[in-house]
Scaffold this motif. Structure first.
Motif, mmCIF file in Angstrom:
data_model
loop_
_atom_site.group_PDB
_atom_site.id
_atom_site.type_symbol
_atom_site.label_atom_id
_atom_site.label_comp_id
_atom_site.label_asym_id
_atom_site.label_seq_id
_atom_site.Cartn_x
_atom_site.Cartn_y
_atom_site.Cartn_z
ATOM 1 N N ASP A 43 0.799 -21.087 -36.180
ATOM 2 C CA ASP A 43 1.003 -21.528 -34.795
ATOM 3 C C ASP A 43 1.021 -23.042 -34.638
ATOM 4 O OD1 ASP A 43 -1.640 -22.052 -35.326
ATOM 5 O OD2 ASP A 43 -2.377 -21.294 -33.427
ATOM 6 N N HIS A 44 1.070 -23.789 -35.737
ATOM 7 C CA HIS A 44 1.025 -25.246 -35.609
ATOM 8 C C HIS A 44 1.790 -25.938 -36.741
ATOM 9 C CE1 HIS A 44 -2.236 -24.365 -38.406
ATOM 10 N NE2 HIS A 44 -2.043 -25.575 -38.866
ATOM 11 N N LEU A 45 2.103 -27.192 -36.496
ATOM 12 C CA LEU A 45 2.762 -28.057 -37.472
ATOM 13 C C LEU A 45 2.098 -29.421 -37.387
ATOM 14 C CD1 LEU A 45 5.123 -28.822 -39.430
ATOM 15 C CD2 LEU A 45 6.467 -29.324 -37.384
ATOM 16 N N ILE A 46 1.761 -29.993 -38.533
ATOM 17 C CA ILE A 46 1.187 -31.336 -38.579
ATOM 18 C C ILE A 46 2.171 -32.223 -39.315
ATOM 19 C CG2 ILE A 46 -0.709 -32.779 -39.390
ATOM 20 C CD1 ILE A 46 -2.492 -30.268 -39.264
ATOM 21 N N ILE A 47 2.614 -33.295 -38.629
ATOM 22 C CA ILE A 47 3.479 -34.286 -39.269
ATOM 23 C C ILE A 47 2.827 -35.654 -39.118
ATOM 24 C CG2 ILE A 47 5.583 -32.944 -38.890
ATOM 25 C CD1 ILE A 47 6.334 -34.873 -36.661
ATOM 26 N N SER A 48 3.221 -36.556 -40.002
ATOM 27 C CA SER A 48 2.683 -37.927 -39.920
ATOM 28 C C SER A 48 3.839 -38.910 -39.848
ATOM 29 C CB SER A 48 1.789 -38.229 -41.123
ATOM 30 O OG SER A 48 2.543 -38.172 -42.320
ATOM 31 N N TYR B 2 0.251 -36.089 -36.166
ATOM 32 C CA TYR B 2 0.476 -35.357 -34.920
ATOM 33 C C TYR B 2 0.377 -33.862 -35.182
ATOM 34 C CZ TYR B 2 2.387 -39.834 -33.440
ATOM 35 O OH TYR B 2 2.548 -41.168 -33.144
ATOM 36 N N LEU B 3 -0.256 -33.182 -34.268
ATOM 37 C CA LEU B 3 -0.405 -31.726 -34.336
ATOM 38 C C LEU B 3 0.429 -31.118 -33.215
ATOM 39 C CD1 LEU B 3 -1.860 -29.098 -35.283
ATOM 40 C CD2 LEU B 3 -3.665 -29.670 -33.669
ATOM 41 N N PHE B 4 1.381 -30.248 -33.580
ATOM 42 C CA PHE B 4 2.276 -29.622 -32.612
ATOM 43 C C PHE B 4 2.082 -28.117 -32.623
ATOM 44 C CE2 PHE B 4 4.476 -33.475 -34.037
ATOM 45 C CZ PHE B 4 4.711 -34.094 -32.832
ATOM 46 N N GLN B 5 2.251 -27.518 -31.460
ATOM 47 C CA GLN B 5 2.227 -26.058 -31.374
ATOM 48 C C GLN B 5 3.615 -25.535 -31.699
ATOM 49 O OE1 GLN B 5 0.871 -25.431 -27.344
ATOM 50 N NE2 GLN B 5 -1.168 -24.909 -28.097
ATOM 51 N N MET B 6 3.680 -24.506 -32.545
ATOM 52 C CA MET B 6 4.968 -23.955 -32.965
ATOM 53 C C MET B 6 5.702 -23.260 -31.822
ATOM 54 S SD MET B 6 5.594 -24.777 -36.072
ATOM 55 C CE MET B 6 6.841 -23.637 -36.622
ATOM 56 N N ILE B 7 4.998 -22.917 -30.775
ATOM 57 C CA ILE B 7 5.641 -22.235 -29.652
ATOM 58 C C ILE B 7 6.725 -23.119 -29.015
ATOM 59 C CG2 ILE B 7 3.966 -22.963 -27.919
ATOM 60 C CD1 ILE B 7 4.192 -20.138 -26.748
#
Length: 146
Positions: A110-115, A123-128
């Motif tokens: 349910d999440h993606l972390i990119i830098s 940054y932490l993003f919700q996959m929704i």
């Protein structure tokens, strides 16, 4: 409505009539007869020991397991690669569509972390809200066999 005044119990419940004999009161000397079997219960026979040797399970050869191609698994395979990630926030008029460029640090269900490679900020993003991703290099799609 007052129930105590409406319902009265007959006073003749505790009285016995002359037609019906009163039951004998219980006395502690009376005992209930115990029933015991005339013969003891038979014991079941003991099971016989098997005459065949025990079968030892053989090791199962590994199955070529292939991970299913869910988005989070594909992103996880490409950890460390730079990509452009598109998100749509349908409930916001200010943040309707956003584009982020960065390195994949981690991906979950349910999440993606990119830098950001320039600042190192993560940054932490919700996959929704995730729409799609673009990569400037070839991406890994299948898991290597272990």
């Amino acid at each position: 409505m007052d129930y105590q005044k409406t319902y009265t119990y007959p006073s003749t419940l505790n009285q016995t009539t002359s037609d019906t004999p009163a039951p004998a009161p219980y006395t502690p000397q009376q005992t209930i007869p115990q029933y015991a079997p005339s013969q003891p219960y038979p014991t079941p026979p003991t099971p016989l020991q098997p005459t065949q040797p025990q079968i030892v399970p053989q090791p199962v050869p590994p199955i070529n397991f292939q991970e299913q191609s869910y988005i989070e698994n594909i992103l996880r395979l490409n950890k460390g690669k730079v990509g452009t990630f598109y998100f749509t926030y349908t409930d916001s008029s200010e943040w309707r569509d956003r584009v982020y460029k960065g390195v994949i640090e981690a991906a979950g269900r349910d999440h993606l972390i990119i830098s950001d490679p320039k600042t190192g900020k993560r940054y932490l993003f919700q996959m929704i809200y995730f729409d799609w991703a673009e990569f400037d290099e070839e991406i890994q799609y299948q898991y290597p066999y272990r």
